[in-house]
Design a protein around this motif. Structure first.
Motif, mmCIF file in Angstrom:
data_model
loop_
_atom_site.group_PDB
_atom_site.id
_atom_site.type_symbol
_atom_site.label_atom_id
_atom_site.label_comp_id
_atom_site.label_asym_id
_atom_site.label_seq_id
_atom_site.Cartn_x
_atom_site.Cartn_y
_atom_site.Cartn_z
ATOM 1 N N GLN A 1 25.378 68.419 13.552
ATOM 2 C CA GLN A 1 24.898 69.121 14.732
ATOM 3 C C GLN A 1 25.189 68.355 16.017
ATOM 4 N N ASP A 2 25.450 67.063 15.901
ATOM 5 C CA ASP A 2 25.945 66.283 17.020
ATOM 6 C C ASP A 2 27.371 65.884 16.680
ATOM 7 N N ARG A 3 28.227 65.928 17.669
ATOM 8 C CA ARG A 3 29.633 65.596 17.419
ATOM 9 C C ARG A 3 29.730 64.189 16.833
ATOM 10 N N PRO A 4 30.473 64.008 15.749
ATOM 11 C CA PRO A 4 30.609 62.669 15.164
ATOM 12 C C PRO A 4 31.140 61.672 16.184
ATOM 13 N N TRP A 5 30.622 60.459 16.140
ATOM 14 C CA TRP A 5 31.060 59.411 17.056
ATOM 15 C C TRP A 5 32.085 58.547 16.340
ATOM 16 N N PHE A 6 33.320 58.530 16.853
ATOM 17 C CA PHE A 6 34.412 57.841 16.184
ATOM 18 C C PHE A 6 34.717 56.478 16.798
ATOM 19 N N GLY A 7 33.835 55.978 17.647
ATOM 20 C CA GLY A 7 34.058 54.673 18.268
ATOM 21 C C GLY A 7 34.683 54.826 19.647
ATOM 22 N N TRP A 8 34.426 53.819 20.490
ATOM 23 C CA TRP A 8 34.861 53.922 21.877
ATOM 24 C C TRP A 8 36.368 54.038 22.029
ATOM 25 N N ASP A 9 37.144 53.416 21.157
ATOM 26 C CA ASP A 9 38.593 53.474 21.317
ATOM 27 C C ASP A 9 39.118 54.896 21.193
ATOM 28 N N LEU A 10 38.411 55.764 20.474
ATOM 29 C CA LEU A 10 38.814 57.162 20.349
ATOM 30 C C LEU A 10 38.008 58.087 21.251
ATOM 31 N N GLU A 11 36.808 57.696 21.608
ATOM 32 C CA GLU A 11 35.910 58.605 22.313
ATOM 33 C C GLU A 11 35.977 58.508 23.831
ATOM 34 N N TRP A 12 36.445 57.373 24.357
ATOM 35 C CA TRP A 12 36.329 57.192 25.806
ATOM 36 C C TRP A 12 37.127 58.229 26.594
ATOM 37 N N ASP A 13 38.209 58.767 25.995
ATOM 38 C CA ASP A 13 38.994 59.780 26.691
ATOM 39 C C ASP A 13 39.071 61.078 25.893
ATOM 40 N N ALA A 14 38.092 61.300 25.015
ATOM 41 C CA ALA A 14 38.082 62.524 24.214
ATOM 42 C C ALA A 14 37.773 63.737 25.091
ATOM 43 N N VAL A 15 38.280 64.885 24.661
ATOM 44 C CA VAL A 15 38.081 66.140 25.384
ATOM 45 C C VAL A 15 37.615 67.206 24.397
ATOM 46 N N VAL A 16 36.690 68.041 24.823
ATOM 47 C CA VAL A 16 36.286 69.203 24.047
ATOM 48 C C VAL A 16 36.828 70.440 24.757
ATOM 49 N N PHE A 17 37.624 71.221 24.041
ATOM 50 C CA PHE A 17 38.241 72.399 24.641
ATOM 51 C C PHE A 17 37.219 73.512 24.883
ATOM 52 N N ASP A 18 37.574 74.388 25.795
ATOM 53 C CA ASP A 18 36.809 75.598 26.021
ATOM 54 C C ASP A 18 37.286 76.658 25.030
ATOM 55 N N THR A 19 36.484 77.676 24.843
ATOM 56 C CA THR A 19 36.869 78.775 23.966
ATOM 57 C C THR A 19 37.596 79.849 24.761
ATOM 58 N N THR A 20 38.159 80.797 24.040
ATOM 59 C CA THR A 20 38.740 81.990 24.642
ATOM 60 C C THR A 20 38.025 83.189 24.026
ATOM 61 N N PRO A 21 37.312 84.001 24.843
ATOM 62 C CA PRO A 21 37.113 83.916 26.286
ATOM 63 C C PRO A 21 36.351 82.653 26.704
ATOM 64 N N GLY A 22 36.591 82.215 27.926
ATOM 65 C CA GLY A 22 35.993 80.991 28.409
ATOM 66 C C GLY A 22 34.509 81.109 28.686
ATOM 67 N N ASP A 23 33.843 79.973 28.595
ATOM 68 C CA ASP A 23 32.429 79.853 28.940
ATOM 69 C C ASP A 23 31.528 80.752 28.095
ATOM 70 N N THR A 24 31.975 81.007 26.852
ATOM 71 C CA THR A 24 31.122 81.762 25.930
ATOM 72 C C THR A 24 30.388 80.837 24.975
ATOM 73 N N VAL A 25 31.066 79.768 24.528
ATOM 74 C CA VAL A 25 30.498 78.798 23.589
ATOM 75 C C VAL A 25 30.411 77.447 24.285
ATOM 76 N N ARG A 26 29.344 76.740 24.043
ATOM 77 C CA ARG A 26 29.189 75.425 24.661
ATOM 78 C C ARG A 26 30.307 74.483 24.187
ATOM 79 N N ARG A 27 30.807 73.684 25.119
ATOM 80 C CA ARG A 27 31.892 72.751 24.820
ATOM 81 C C ARG A 27 31.302 71.514 24.127
ATOM 82 N N CYS A 28 31.037 71.693 22.841
ATOM 83 C CA CYS A 28 30.462 70.624 22.028
ATOM 84 C C CYS A 28 31.218 70.562 20.703
ATOM 85 N N GLY A 29 31.176 69.391 20.080
ATOM 86 C CA GLY A 29 31.724 69.274 18.734
ATOM 87 C C GLY A 29 30.754 69.772 17.688
#
Length: 518
Positions: free
Chosen positions: A224-252
């Protein structure tokens, strides 16, 4: 005991050394049920392969000994061996550890409990009513079963339905309501599995029994919380938006997502009971193992999804394999990511692009055709002008800048991480007005005035080269809110990293060091 373990590691490294070797430096992590290592042998005059001896059992023994002696688990370690037989082992808790891949070096975690917030938690909540209709969903589901039976030549056996009381108890246990149209389906059948065999009725996924739905939610809350893969992978991680946009929260992952079906490979369908601004409660999304970049919107409700299934059967968009039906025509989210170069026609759905090994200076202006671009990485590629980035919602930017300036990034409200290389000195002043910037890697750039970093109060991750760290520390300009830092470079040692850790506030006085000679 640790001396004996270190000697055994050194013996194994020397025994497996290639002819003519001059040094072996190997580092890694051990404990927590596993081990890993990187590094290798130096052979003058050759590009020595990464020939690493098999050392798992010795590393697990090392972890066991240190756990008993210091209570650390897991541990980070580095061993340096010479042909003369001399060796040196350094170990410390995994707050300091080797980083492999882009940039290399060592990472120092100052605040192990800090996690970067998921962007979806800042999104405005949806206020629309559910799109699902329980009576219509039940009617469509029965029609769907009838059409499948006509194709197969017989009705499919399904579990007996659950009771209203069982549904109410399930909601009590998960602490959230189920959408009314999903409840209606459970009053017809308790999932689609008999024993270990599922009919995979919903989007070719195995529909979970009600008890399995509850267990998935309550027993495996870590998803239920996005897995934490360590700072070397997470510091520049991005969560995409859905299509249509702004329908689903941008969470893992999110507590409002209730998994009800699975492809049995770590991926799931879920009903979303906490949608973003333009979403509807009860909408169906895809999430799980292959969705670290973000969920995919499937339908506004179970009711609508069932109509799509009916339409696919009517159109003949399915495959029949013996006693099984597989629907064709999964939802199309468009092109979200491109790896390579900028195409002649940039898809408007593009959210990430990796421009690799481009010849000449890259013109970024065609990317303005992708208004939802979140990740822009130029790998071994150079641009001279960041102006096109100014009006794009880019959160993760990796770029080699050729004589240009960071001025277009001033006040950029989306920029969260910047990995900067440059062919000329760069002024960091524009970054001081980027309100959400939390990560910086400046190890590949010449920065005349690093003291500008002191004004970045929201910075949580910083990667610098050895001399850059020395300059920043000597001027007392370390940003105040750092949770993790990296000493970049392929030639830095564990001792270098421990020295940096000490200077930025981590107590490393109890690091273990063992020296010896075979």
């Amino acid at each position: 005991m640790i001396e004996q373990t270190a000697r055994g590691m050194a013996e194994q490294i020397v025994t497996h050394a290639p002819k003519g070797w001059a040094r072996a430096v190997i580092s890694g992590r051990a404990g927590g049920g596993g081990s890993g290592m990187t590094g290798g042998y130096t052979v003058p005059g050759t590009r020595a392969p990464m020939r690493l001896p098999e050392m798992h059992s010795r590393l697990m023994r090392l972890a066991e000994v240190i756990r008993e002696e210091r209570g650390w688990d897991p541990v980070s370690w580095e061993i340096d061996c010479r042909p003369s037989g001399e060796y040196r082992l350094v170990t410390f808790r995994d707050a300091v550890g080797r980083v492999t891949g882009h940039g290399g070096g060592y990472e120092v975690v100052l605040d192990p409990d800090y996690r970067l917030p998921q962007p979806g938690l800042r999104q405005q909540a949806g206020t629309a009513a559910p799109a699902g209709d329980p009576e219509l969903a039940a009617t469509r589901f029965r029609a769907y079963l009838e059409r499948r039976a006509a194709i197969l030549g017989h009705a499919e056996e399904l579990p007996t339905p659950v009771t209203v009381a069982a549904l109410d108890e399930a909601e009590r246990r998960i602490g959230r309501p189920l959408p009314a149209d999903l409840r209606a389906l459970y009053l017809i059948a308790d999932g689609d599995g008999i024993g270990y065999r599922h009919r995979c009725l919903i989007e070719n996924n195995a529909w979970l029994s009600l008890e399995s739905l509850v267990a998935e939610y309550t027993d495996r809350r870590e998803w239920q919380d996005r897995p934490w893969f360590g700072w070397d992978l997470e510091w520049d991680a991005v969560v995409f938006d859905t299509t249509p946009g702004d329908t689903v929260r941008r969470c893992g992952g999110h507590p409002g997502w209730i998994r009800f079906a699975t492809s049995e490979d770590g991926n799931y369908l879920a009903v979303d009971m906490d949608p973003a601004r333009d979403g509807r409660p009860g909408q169906v999304i895809a999430t799980g193992r292959d969705y670290d970049d973000g969920p995919v919107y499937v339908a506004d409700s179970i009711t609508s999804l069932l109509q799509r299934h009916l339409d696919l059967l009517e159109q003949g968009s399915y495959e029949k394999y013996d006693d099984y039906i597989s629907l064709r025509g999964a939802c199309d989210v468009g092109t979200r990511q491109i790896i390579g170069g900028i195409p002649d026609e940039v898809p408007p759905t593009l959210q990430a692009i990796h421009i690799n090994d481009a010849t000449g200076i890259v013109d970024l202006s065609p990317l303005t055709a992708a208004p939802g671009l979140r990740r822009l990485h130029l790998n071994r590629s150079t641009t001279a002008d960041l102006t096109p980035v100014r009006d794009l919602p880019v959160e993760s930017l990796r770029v080699t800048l050729d004589g240009g300036a960071l001025t277009p990034l001033a006040g950029h409200r989306h920029l969260a991480s910047l990995d900067l290389n440059a062919t000329a000195p760069v002024d960091l002043t524009p970054l001081r007005t980027a309100p959400n910037l939390h990560g910086l890697d400046l190890s590949g750039a010449e920065i005349p005035d690093l003291t500008a970093l002191a004004g970045l109060a929201n910075l949580r991750y910083l990667a610098l080269a050895r001399q850059q760290w020395a300059t920043l520390l000597d001027h007392g300009s370390v940003p105040p809110g750092l949770a993790a830092v990296r000493l970049a470079g392929g030639d830095v040692t564990f001792d270098d990293a421990l020295a940096l850790a000490s200077r930025v506030g981590l107590d490393t006085g109890d690091a273990l060091r063992v020296t010896g000679s075979l």
